[in-house]
Design a protein around this motif. Structure first.
Motif, PDB file in Angstrom:
ATOM      1  N   PRO A  56     -20.493   4.495  -2.126  1.00 45.58           N
ATOM      2  CA  PRO A  56     -19.999   4.951  -0.824  1.00 45.58           C
ATOM      3  C   PRO A  56     -18.472   5.034  -0.812  1.00 45.58           C
ATOM      4  CG  PRO A  56     -20.519   2.621  -0.739  1.00 45.58           C
ATOM      5  CD  PRO A  56     -20.894   3.080  -2.119  1.00 45.58           C
ATOM      6  N   PHE A  57     -17.942   6.021  -0.104  1.00 43.95           N
ATOM      7  CA  PHE A  57     -16.498   6.141   0.038  1.00 43.95           C
ATOM      8  C   PHE A  57     -16.165   6.698   1.416  1.00 43.95           C
ATOM      9  CE2 PHE A  57     -17.868  10.174  -1.825  1.00 43.95           C
ATOM     10  CZ  PHE A  57     -17.208  11.124  -1.059  1.00 43.95           C
ATOM     11  N   THR A  58     -14.937   6.420   1.821  1.00 40.70           N
ATOM     12  CA  THR A  58     -14.456   6.865   3.131  1.00 40.70           C
ATOM     13  C   THR A  58     -13.681   8.159   2.966  1.00 40.70           C
ATOM     14  OG1 THR A  58     -14.309   4.578   3.923  1.00 40.70           O
ATOM     15  CG2 THR A  58     -13.038   6.236   5.122  1.00 40.70           C
ATOM     16  N   LEU A  59     -14.015   9.170   3.751  1.00 39.85           N
ATOM     17  CA  LEU A  59     -13.315  10.447   3.713  1.00 39.85           C
ATOM     18  C   LEU A  59     -11.911  10.317   4.307  1.00 39.85           C
ATOM     19  CD1 LEU A  59     -16.230  12.787   4.823  1.00 39.85           C
ATOM     20  CD2 LEU A  59     -15.129  12.792   2.572  1.00 39.85           C
ATOM     21  N   GLY A  60     -11.114  11.343   4.115  1.00 44.27           N
ATOM     22  CA  GLY A  60      -9.771  11.384   4.711  1.00 44.27           C
ATOM     23  C   GLY A  60      -8.685  11.300   3.667  1.00 44.27           C
ATOM     24  N   MET A  61      -8.148  12.453   3.259  1.00 39.00           N
ATOM     25  CA  MET A  61      -7.218  12.503   2.133  1.00 39.00           C
ATOM     26  C   MET A  61      -5.774  12.189   2.516  1.00 39.00           C
ATOM     27  SD  MET A  61      -8.674  15.929   0.255  1.00 39.00           S
ATOM     28  CE  MET A  61      -7.882  15.573  -1.319  1.00 39.00           C
ATOM     29  N   GLU A  62      -5.353  12.626   3.706  1.00 38.48           N
ATOM     30  CA  GLU A  62      -3.940  12.484   4.099  1.00 38.48           C
ATOM     31  C   GLU A  62      -3.867  11.715   5.412  1.00 38.48           C
ATOM     32  OE1 GLU A  62      -2.223  16.381   4.779  1.00 38.48           O
ATOM     33  OE2 GLU A  62      -4.120  17.161   5.548  1.00 38.48           O
ATOM     34  N   ALA A  63      -3.105  10.635   5.402  1.00 37.91           N
ATOM     35  CA  ALA A  63      -3.067   9.749   6.559  1.00 37.91           C
ATOM     36  C   ALA A  63      -1.635   9.413   6.948  1.00 37.91           C
ATOM     37  CB  ALA A  63      -3.838   8.457   6.263  1.00 37.91           C
ATOM     38  N   ALA A  64      -1.495   8.991   8.182  1.00 43.32           N
ATOM     39  CA  ALA A  64      -0.232   8.441   8.668  1.00 43.32           C
ATOM     40  C   ALA A  64      -0.560   7.192   9.459  1.00 43.32           C
ATOM     41  CB  ALA A  64       0.504   9.450   9.542  1.00 43.32           C
ATOM     42  N   GLY A  65       0.306   6.184   9.345  1.00 42.66           N
ATOM     43  CA  GLY A  65       0.016   4.940  10.038  1.00 42.66           C
ATOM     44  C   GLY A  65       1.157   3.957   9.958  1.00 42.66           C
ATOM     45  N   ILE A  66       0.829   2.710  10.176  1.00 39.41           N
ATOM     46  CA  ILE A  66       1.824   1.640  10.211  1.00 39.41           C
ATOM     47  C   ILE A  66       1.492   0.618   9.132  1.00 39.41           C
ATOM     48  CG2 ILE A  66       2.784  -0.226  11.614  1.00 39.41           C
ATOM     49  CD1 ILE A  66       2.072   1.529  14.085  1.00 39.41           C
ATOM     50  N   VAL A  67       2.488   0.257   8.330  1.00 37.92           N
ATOM     51  CA  VAL A  67       2.273  -0.741   7.287  1.00 37.92           C
ATOM     52  C   VAL A  67       1.816  -2.044   7.936  1.00 37.92           C
ATOM     53  CG1 VAL A  67       3.340  -2.101   5.450  1.00 37.92           C
ATOM     54  CG2 VAL A  67       3.967   0.310   5.741  1.00 37.92           C
ATOM     55  N   ASP A  68       0.682  -2.552   7.452  1.00 36.27           N
ATOM     56  CA  ASP A  68       0.072  -3.735   8.044  1.00 36.27           C
ATOM     57  C   ASP A  68       0.196  -4.954   7.136  1.00 36.27           C
ATOM     58  OD1 ASP A  68      -1.925  -4.954  10.047  1.00 36.27           O
ATOM     59  OD2 ASP A  68      -2.990  -5.183   8.136  1.00 36.27           O
ATOM     60  N   ALA A  69       0.132  -4.739   5.809  1.00 38.63           N
ATOM     61  CA  ALA A  69       0.224  -5.853   4.861  1.00 38.63           C
ATOM     62  C   ALA A  69       0.614  -5.309   3.491  1.00 38.63           C
ATOM     63  CB  ALA A  69      -1.114  -6.593   4.775  1.00 38.63           C
ATOM     64  N   LEU A  70       1.279  -6.158   2.710  1.00 39.40           N
ATOM     65  CA  LEU A  70       1.696  -5.805   1.351  1.00 39.40           C
ATOM     66  C   LEU A  70       0.914  -6.632   0.344  1.00 39.40           C
ATOM     67  CD1 LEU A  70       5.599  -5.797   1.828  1.00 39.40           C
ATOM     68  CD2 LEU A  70       4.001  -3.872   2.086  1.00 39.40           C
ATOM     69  N   GLY A  71       0.570  -5.999  -0.772  1.00 37.59           N
ATOM     70  CA  GLY A  71      -0.100  -6.714  -1.837  1.00 37.59           C
ATOM     71  C   GLY A  71       0.874  -7.585  -2.617  1.00 37.59           C
ATOM     72  N   PRO A  72       0.368  -8.396  -3.537  1.00 37.37           N
ATOM     73  CA  PRO A  72       1.239  -9.247  -4.360  1.00 37.37           C
ATOM     74  C   PRO A  72       2.286  -8.426  -5.116  1.00 37.37           C
ATOM     75  CG  PRO A  72      -1.074  -9.834  -4.643  1.00 37.37           C
ATOM     76  CD  PRO A  72      -1.058  -8.575  -3.839  1.00 37.37           C
ATOM     77  N   VAL A  74       4.622  -6.617  -4.111  1.00 33.13           N
ATOM     78  CA  VAL A  74       5.087  -5.383  -3.460  1.00 33.13           C
ATOM     79  C   VAL A  74       6.147  -5.766  -2.444  1.00 33.13           C
ATOM     80  CG1 VAL A  74       4.448  -3.409  -2.029  1.00 33.13           C
ATOM     81  CG2 VAL A  74       2.869  -4.231  -3.791  1.00 33.13           C
ATOM     82  N   ASP A  75       7.337  -5.172  -2.563  1.00 32.28           N
ATOM     83  CA  ASP A  75       8.448  -5.590  -1.702  1.00 32.28           C
ATOM     84  C   ASP A  75       8.758  -4.621  -0.570  1.00 32.28           C
ATOM     85  OD1 ASP A  75       9.514  -3.533  -3.163  1.00 32.28           O
ATOM     86  OD2 ASP A  75      11.039  -4.751  -4.190  1.00 32.28           O
ATOM     87  N   GLY A  76       7.921  -3.639  -0.331  1.00 28.96           N
ATOM     88  CA  GLY A  76       8.161  -2.746   0.790  1.00 28.96           C
ATOM     89  C   GLY A  76       7.294  -1.508   0.705  1.00 28.96           C
ATOM     90  N   PRO A  77       7.308  -0.723   1.754  1.00 30.56           N
ATOM     91  CA  PRO A  77       8.022  -0.878   3.027  1.00 30.56           C
ATOM     92  C   PRO A  77       7.506  -2.075   3.836  1.00 30.56           C
ATOM     93  CG  PRO A  77       7.215   1.392   2.729  1.00 30.56           C
ATOM     94  CD  PRO A  77       6.533   0.551   1.704  1.00 30.56           C
ATOM     95  N   ALA A  78       8.362  -2.607   4.677  1.00 29.46           N
ATOM     96  CA  ALA A  78       8.037  -3.815   5.435  1.00 29.46           C
ATOM     97  C   ALA A  78       6.931  -3.547   6.441  1.00 29.46           C
ATOM     98  CB  ALA A  78       9.285  -4.317   6.152  1.00 29.46           C
ATOM     99  N   PRO A  79       6.107  -4.556   6.718  1.00 30.45           N
ATOM    100  CA  PRO A  79       5.118  -4.408   7.792  1.00 30.45           C
ATOM    101  C   PRO A  79       5.776  -3.928   9.086  1.00 30.45           C
ATOM    102  CG  PRO A  79       4.690  -6.409   6.552  1.00 30.45           C
ATOM    103  CD  PRO A  79       6.002  -5.861   6.032  1.00 30.45           C
ATOM    104  N   GLY A  80       5.096  -3.006   9.757  1.00 34.76           N
ATOM    105  CA  GLY A  80       5.630  -2.397  10.965  1.00 34.76           C
ATOM    106  C   GLY A  80       6.283  -1.052  10.728  1.00 34.76           C
ATOM    107  N   THR A  81       6.535  -0.688   9.455  1.00 34.42           N
ATOM    108  CA  THR A  81       7.167   0.595   9.137  1.00 34.42           C
ATOM    109  C   THR A  81       6.177   1.734   9.345  1.00 34.42           C
ATOM    110  OG1 THR A  81       8.530  -0.496   7.460  1.00 34.42           O
ATOM    111  CG2 THR A  81       8.388   1.909   7.353  1.00 34.42           C
ATOM    112  N   ARG A  82       6.640   2.803   9.977  1.00 32.83           N
ATOM    113  CA  ARG A  82       5.842   4.012  10.151  1.00 32.83           C
ATOM    114  C   ARG A  82       5.907   4.831   8.865  1.00 32.83           C
ATOM    115  NH1 ARG A  82       7.926   7.479  12.945  1.00 32.83           N
ATOM    116  NH2 ARG A  82       6.193   8.411  14.077  1.00 32.83           N
ATOM    117  N   VAL A  83       4.740   5.178   8.304  1.00 29.60           N
ATOM    118  CA  VAL A  83       4.711   5.845   7.007  1.00 29.60           C
ATOM    119  C   VAL A  83       3.606   6.900   6.969  1.00 29.60           C
ATOM    120  CG1 VAL A  83       5.602   3.797   5.813  1.00 29.60           C
ATOM    121  CG2 VAL A  83       3.125   4.169   5.974  1.00 29.60           C
ATOM    122  N   ALA A  84       3.635   7.697   5.908  1.00 30.01           N
ATOM    123  CA  ALA A  84       2.558   8.630   5.601  1.00 30.01           C
ATOM    124  C   ALA A  84       2.152   8.426   4.151  1.00 30.01           C
ATOM    125  CB  ALA A  84       3.007  10.064   5.838  1.00 30.01           C
TER     126      ALA A  84
END
Length: 319
Positions: A56-72, A74-84
């Motif tokens: 199973p997989f989720t559709l949707g190739m191009e997204a825009a949103g807000i950074v919610d969490a960073l993986g180990p 990873v130094d950015g973009p900071a949570p709360g940043t608006r990104v695509a």
């Protein structure tokens, strides 16, 4: 979290409740805000796309949103940043996990719907025309399928880059849309002798072709020496064969182009292009044509708009 998923190839996708995802090393989690739909989503449902995920997989190739969490590590973009992000999949869900090197911060002036709608259509045309075909000011650009999702952006960007643009589309309504996007000349795709018409208008230095078939063949035969023909797609279903002797005689380049492929071997080409496009959007120099904005619960209806060709420009799902 909610996710619009394909659970088996050739089965209709459906809205499901799945476990929230967590970012791993080198990844970023976004709270998705908007997602653009694409013809490729329809191909994925049937298992016919170049980079088809395993269900199973989720559709949707191009997204825009807000950074919610960073993986180990990873130094950015900071949570709360608006990104695509062009993720290839995963945009039609409340949250998505993506490679950090694909994330592009958004200028404050660019809203989420615009950011989601802009990436593939404008990104395809910008990298194709600028990076691949080296379109120069004053050259003549012919766009086949000029009122489609990517064709319309090729008209707009070609004009912005200083080219003389000839738009080819089917029917008065679609030609009017192409004219509004900046085309200098418009030609109905049903014109009996497209090649003769293009020659009359001065031939083509660059051809942008997402259609294939007879339109490809006519434009190919109406190119200037050292012309560049971009093979973007073949929406007609007719994959044209190229006579190599014509390439030799006129020193023509035929350039295969798959925008998403750059993410596997040169992602910076795409992210640099998107940064340029978002800046142009912030300055009001480009604006995606969005015909429909629907909630996640109506994602299936959005895909049907694409399947039936009832939309113009982009369909955006807002989360």
């Amino acid at each position: 979290m909610r996710a619009f998923q394909v659970t088996a190839i050739n089965n209709a996708p459906s809205l499901a409740s799945i476990q929230e995802c967590s970012p791993g090393p080198g990844e970023v989690r976004l709270r998705n805000q908007a997602c653009g739909l694409n013809f490729a989503d329809l191909l994925m449902i049937k298992g016919r796309y170049q980079d088809n995920p395993e269900p199973p997989f989720t559709l949707g190739m191009e997204a825009a949103g807000i950074v919610d969490a960073l993986g180990p590590d990873v130094d950015g973009p900071a949570p709360g940043t608006r990104v695509a992000v062009f993720g290839g999949s995963g945009g039609l869900a409340d949250y998505g996990v993506y490679p950090a090197d694909r994330i592009v911060p958004l200028p404050d002036e660019v809203d989420m719907d615009t950011a989601a709608a802009l990436q593939i259509a404008y990104g395809t045309s910008h990298v194709a025309l600028d990076h691949k075909a080296r379109l120069q000011p004053g050259e003549t650009l012919v766009v086949l399928g000029a009122a489609g999702g990517v064709g319309l952006t090729a008209v707009e960007l070609g004009k912005l880059m200083g080219a003389r643009v000839i738009a080819v589309a089917r029917g008065a309504d679609k030609l009017a849309i192409a004219k509004q996007a900046g085309a200098d000349h418009v030609i109905d795709a049903e014109t009996p002798d497209l090649r003769a018409k293009l020659i009359e208008l001065g031939r083509a230095d660059v051809v942008y072709d997402a259609v294939g078939g007879d339109l490809f063949r006519a434009a190919f035969r109406a190119m200037n020496p050292e012309g560049r023909l971009l093979a973007i797609g073949h929406a007609s279903g007719d994959v044209p064969q190229i006579p190599a002797n014509h390439l030799l005689v006129k020193n023509i380049d035929v350039l295969g182009f798959y925008w998403g492929g750059y993410m596997t071997f040169r992602p910076k080409v795409v992210t640099d292009s998107l940064a340029t496009l978002f800046q142009w959007a912030a300055e009001g120099r480009i604006k995606p044509h969005i015909s429909h904005v629907l909630p996640l619960e109506q994602a299936a209806e959005g895909l049907e708009l694409l399947r039936s060709r009832a939309s113009t420009g982009k369909v955006v799902i807002r989360l």
